[in-house]
Each structure stands twice: as structure tokens, then as C-alpha cells.
Design a protein around this motif. Sequence first.
Motif, PDB file in Angstrom:
ATOM      1  N   PHE A  55      42.310  51.068  32.102  1.00  0.00           N
ATOM      2  CA  PHE A  55      40.964  51.921  32.274  1.00  0.00           C
ATOM      3  C   PHE A  55      40.247  51.974  33.542  1.00  0.00           C
ATOM      4  O   PHE A  55      40.709  51.095  34.364  1.00  0.00           O
ATOM      5  N   GLY A  56      39.543  52.756  33.867  1.00  0.00           N
ATOM      6  CA  GLY A  56      38.876  53.064  35.107  1.00  0.00           C
ATOM      7  C   GLY A  56      37.429  52.028  35.010  1.00  0.00           C
ATOM      8  O   GLY A  56      36.733  51.923  34.110  1.00  0.00           O
ATOM      9  N   VAL A  57      37.287  51.507  36.234  1.00  0.00           N
ATOM     10  CA  VAL A  57      36.061  50.907  36.548  1.00  0.00           C
ATOM     11  C   VAL A  57      34.869  51.884  36.851  1.00  0.00           C
ATOM     12  O   VAL A  57      34.982  52.718  37.601  1.00  0.00           O
ATOM     13  N   THR A  58      33.871  51.662  36.066  1.00  0.00           N
ATOM     14  CA  THR A  58      32.858  52.638  36.101  1.00  0.00           C
ATOM     15  C   THR A  58      31.615  52.191  37.165  1.00  0.00           C
ATOM     16  O   THR A  58      30.978  52.829  37.617  1.00  0.00           O
ATOM     17  N   GLU A  59      31.455  50.762  36.818  1.00  0.00           N
ATOM     18  CA  GLU A  59      30.454  50.203  37.689  1.00  0.00           C
ATOM     19  C   GLU A  59      30.792  48.575  37.951  1.00  0.00           C
ATOM     20  O   GLU A  59      31.556  48.095  37.288  1.00  0.00           O
ATOM     21  N   PHE A  60      29.995  47.977  38.804  1.00  0.00           N
ATOM     22  CA  PHE A  60      30.025  46.523  38.783  1.00  0.00           C
ATOM     23  C   PHE A  60      28.710  45.976  38.730  1.00  0.00           C
ATOM     24  O   PHE A  60      27.671  46.501  38.774  1.00  0.00           O
ATOM     25  N   THR A  61      28.565  44.718  37.778  1.00  0.00           N
ATOM     26  CA  THR A  61      27.150  44.316  37.359  1.00  0.00           C
ATOM     27  C   THR A  61      27.444  42.788  37.297  1.00  0.00           C
ATOM     28  O   THR A  61      28.316  42.170  37.586  1.00  0.00           O
ATOM     29  N   ASP A  62      26.449  42.092  37.446  1.00  0.00           N
ATOM     30  CA  ASP A  62      26.249  40.661  37.242  1.00  0.00           C
ATOM     31  C   ASP A  62      26.070  40.459  35.863  1.00  0.00           C
ATOM     32  O   ASP A  62      25.169  40.724  35.220  1.00  0.00           O
ATOM     33  N   HIS A  63      26.969  39.798  34.999  1.00  0.00           N
ATOM     34  CA  HIS A  63      26.965  39.629  33.526  1.00  0.00           C
ATOM     35  C   HIS A  63      26.285  38.298  33.207  1.00  0.00           C
ATOM     36  O   HIS A  63      26.014  37.722  34.224  1.00  0.00           O
ATOM     37  N   HIS A  64      26.408  37.949  32.015  1.00  0.00           N
ATOM     38  CA  HIS A  64      25.502  36.848  31.910  1.00  0.00           C
ATOM     39  C   HIS A  64      26.337  35.698  32.315  1.00  0.00           C
ATOM     40  O   HIS A  64      25.523  34.473  32.468  1.00  0.00           O
ATOM     41  N   SER A  65      27.488  35.789  32.861  1.00  0.00           N
ATOM     42  CA  SER A  65      28.247  34.444  33.374  1.00  0.00           C
ATOM     43  C   SER A  65      27.664  34.099  34.745  1.00  0.00           C
ATOM     44  O   SER A  65      27.719  33.104  35.320  1.00  0.00           O
ATOM     45  N   GLY A  66      27.008  35.048  35.309  1.00  0.00           N
ATOM     46  CA  GLY A  66      26.271  35.038  36.664  1.00  0.00           C
ATOM     47  C   GLY A  66      27.315  35.487  37.531  1.00  0.00           C
ATOM     48  O   GLY A  66      27.044  35.557  38.982  1.00  0.00           O
ATOM     49  N   ASN A  67      28.421  35.758  37.317  1.00  0.00           N
ATOM     50  CA  ASN A  67      29.524  36.372  38.401  1.00  0.00           C
ATOM     51  C   ASN A  67      29.660  37.979  38.292  1.00  0.00           C
ATOM     52  O   ASN A  67      29.179  38.538  37.223  1.00  0.00           O
ATOM     53  N   ARG A  68      30.187  38.483  39.312  1.00  0.00           N
ATOM     54  CA  ARG A  68      30.341  40.066  39.531  1.00  0.00           C
ATOM     55  C   ARG A  68      31.450  40.268  38.262  1.00  0.00           C
ATOM     56  O   ARG A  68      32.597  39.724  38.364  1.00  0.00           O
ATOM     57  N   VAL A  69      31.222  41.152  37.448  1.00  0.00           N
ATOM     58  CA  VAL A  69      32.218  41.690  36.603  1.00  0.00           C
ATOM     59  C   VAL A  69      32.461  43.228  36.836  1.00  0.00           C
ATOM     60  O   VAL A  69      31.343  43.729  37.063  1.00  0.00           O
ATOM     61  N   ALA A  70      33.530  43.747  36.489  1.00  0.00           N
ATOM     62  CA  ALA A  70      33.598  45.274  36.442  1.00  0.00           C
ATOM     63  C   ALA A  70      33.531  45.731  35.066  1.00  0.00           C
ATOM     64  O   ALA A  70      33.471  44.909  33.994  1.00  0.00           O
ATOM     65  N   VAL A  71      32.920  46.798  35.123  1.00  0.00           N
ATOM     66  CA  VAL A  71      32.536  47.335  33.642  1.00  0.00           C
ATOM     67  C   VAL A  71      33.476  48.734  33.436  1.00  0.00           C
ATOM     68  O   VAL A  71      33.512  49.649  34.494  1.00  0.00           O
ATOM     69  N   GLY A  72      34.029  49.123  32.372  1.00  0.00           N
ATOM     70  CA  GLY A  72      34.897  49.875  32.085  1.00  0.00           C
ATOM     71  C   GLY A  72      34.875  50.057  30.727  1.00  0.00           C
ATOM     72  O   GLY A  72      34.146  49.545  29.682  1.00  0.00           O
ATOM     73  N   LYS A  73      35.155  51.522  30.128  1.00  0.00           N
ATOM     74  CA  LYS A  73      35.170  51.717  28.727  1.00  0.00           C
ATOM     75  C   LYS A  73      36.687  52.154  28.575  1.00  0.00           C
ATOM     76  O   LYS A  73      37.491  52.756  28.888  1.00  0.00           O
ATOM     77  N   VAL A  74      37.078  51.639  27.021  1.00  0.00           N
ATOM     78  CA  VAL A  74      38.310  52.082  26.433  1.00  0.00           C
ATOM     79  C   VAL A  74      37.839  52.957  24.967  1.00  0.00           C
ATOM     80  O   VAL A  74      37.086  52.387  24.297  1.00  0.00           O
ATOM     81  N   GLU A  75      37.896  54.261  25.178  1.00  0.00           N
ATOM     82  CA  GLU A  75      37.468  55.205  23.983  1.00  0.00           C
ATOM     83  C   GLU A  75      35.857  54.934  23.791  1.00  0.00           C
ATOM     84  O   GLU A  75      35.537  54.962  22.631  1.00  0.00           O
ATOM     85  N   GLY A  76      35.458  54.909  24.777  1.00  0.00           N
ATOM     86  CA  GLY A  76      33.891  54.754  24.794  1.00  0.00           C
ATOM     87  C   GLY A  76      33.279  53.188  24.456  1.00  0.00           C
ATOM     88  O   GLY A  76      32.145  53.013  24.497  1.00  0.00           O
ATOM     89  N   PHE A  77      34.182  52.160  24.482  1.00  0.00           N
ATOM     90  CA  PHE A  77      33.689  50.971  24.177  1.00  0.00           C
ATOM     91  C   PHE A  77      33.671  50.273  25.315  1.00  0.00           C
ATOM     92  O   PHE A  77      34.597  50.256  26.352  1.00  0.00           O
ATOM     93  N   VAL A  78      32.707  49.496  25.528  1.00  0.00           N
ATOM     94  CA  VAL A  78      32.539  49.018  26.977  1.00  0.00           C
ATOM     95  C   VAL A  78      33.057  47.415  27.136  1.00  0.00           C
ATOM     96  O   VAL A  78      33.113  46.796  26.037  1.00  0.00           O
ATOM     97  N   LEU A  79      33.650  47.383  28.197  1.00  0.00           N
ATOM     98  CA  LEU A  79      34.405  46.150  28.567  1.00  0.00           C
ATOM     99  C   LEU A  79      33.953  45.584  29.688  1.00  0.00           C
ATOM    100  O   LEU A  79      33.672  46.306  30.787  1.00  0.00           O
ATOM    101  N   PHE A  80      33.668  44.447  29.587  1.00  0.00           N
ATOM    102  CA  PHE A  80      32.964  43.651  30.903  1.00  0.00           C
ATOM    103  C   PHE A  80      34.190  42.704  31.505  1.00  0.00           C
ATOM    104  O   PHE A  80      34.601  41.583  30.676  1.00  0.00           O
TER     105      PHE A  80
END
Length: 116
Positions: A55-80
Motif C-alpha cells: 500500500f501507499g504511505v499517506t502520512e507519518f505520525t508518532d504512534h503510541h510507541s513514541g516512534n515515527r510510524v508510516a500510516v497507510g490504508k488497505v481497502e480503507g483499513f488503517v495500518l500503522f
Amino acid sequence: METIWLAVGGGAVFVLFVGALLRRRRSRDARESKRAHEAAREREPPVTIGESYEFGVTEFTDHHSGNRVAVGKVEGFVLFVENVPNSLGEGDVIRAKVLSFNRGRTSADATFVGRS
């Protein structure tokens, strides 16, 4: 002097009008986000733990782990996605392995497998 007051008054009305439009838009966006979240809670996730997805990376964020994570979607479902290289950018297509579902099964955590 009257012209100045008319200009100031007209400017104030304009600012109030633009502010009202922005508030309406934010309110509409919030309603749409809530509807999408509720719909996601009602369906089965389109991904399976242990499987890899592209899938394509839509954005980057700081997840609850405190680390930088990529955010993307598979069939509208969000993956961190954790463990992403710093060289990745928005729009890059990656492959990630699903590790676990988050509470409510509306998103999942995954680990970076590679670029596509």
C-alpha cells in the motif's frame, strides 16, 4: 474618517464570514470521520494477522510507541507501520506485515517488510 470605519467594518464582517465557513467545514469533516470510524467497527478487517500487504504511505505520525510510524490504508483499513526507514516519504509504496489489531479492530499495527 467614515471611509475608514466602513472598511474596518467590512473587513470584520469578512473575517467573521470566513471563520463561520471554516467552522462548518471542520464540523462536517468531524462528522464524516465519525461515520467512517463507526462503519469500520461494523465490518471485518480486510487484513489478516501474519500476512503482508502492499500500500501507499499517506502520512507519518508518532504512534503510541513514541516512534515515527508510516500510516497507510488497505481497502480503507488503517495500518500503522513501525520500523520504517527514514528515507521513506509520503506516496511511497511499501510492503508491511500485520502484527496485531488495535482496540475495536478499526486499525492494525504492522512492521515494515520492504519497498515495492
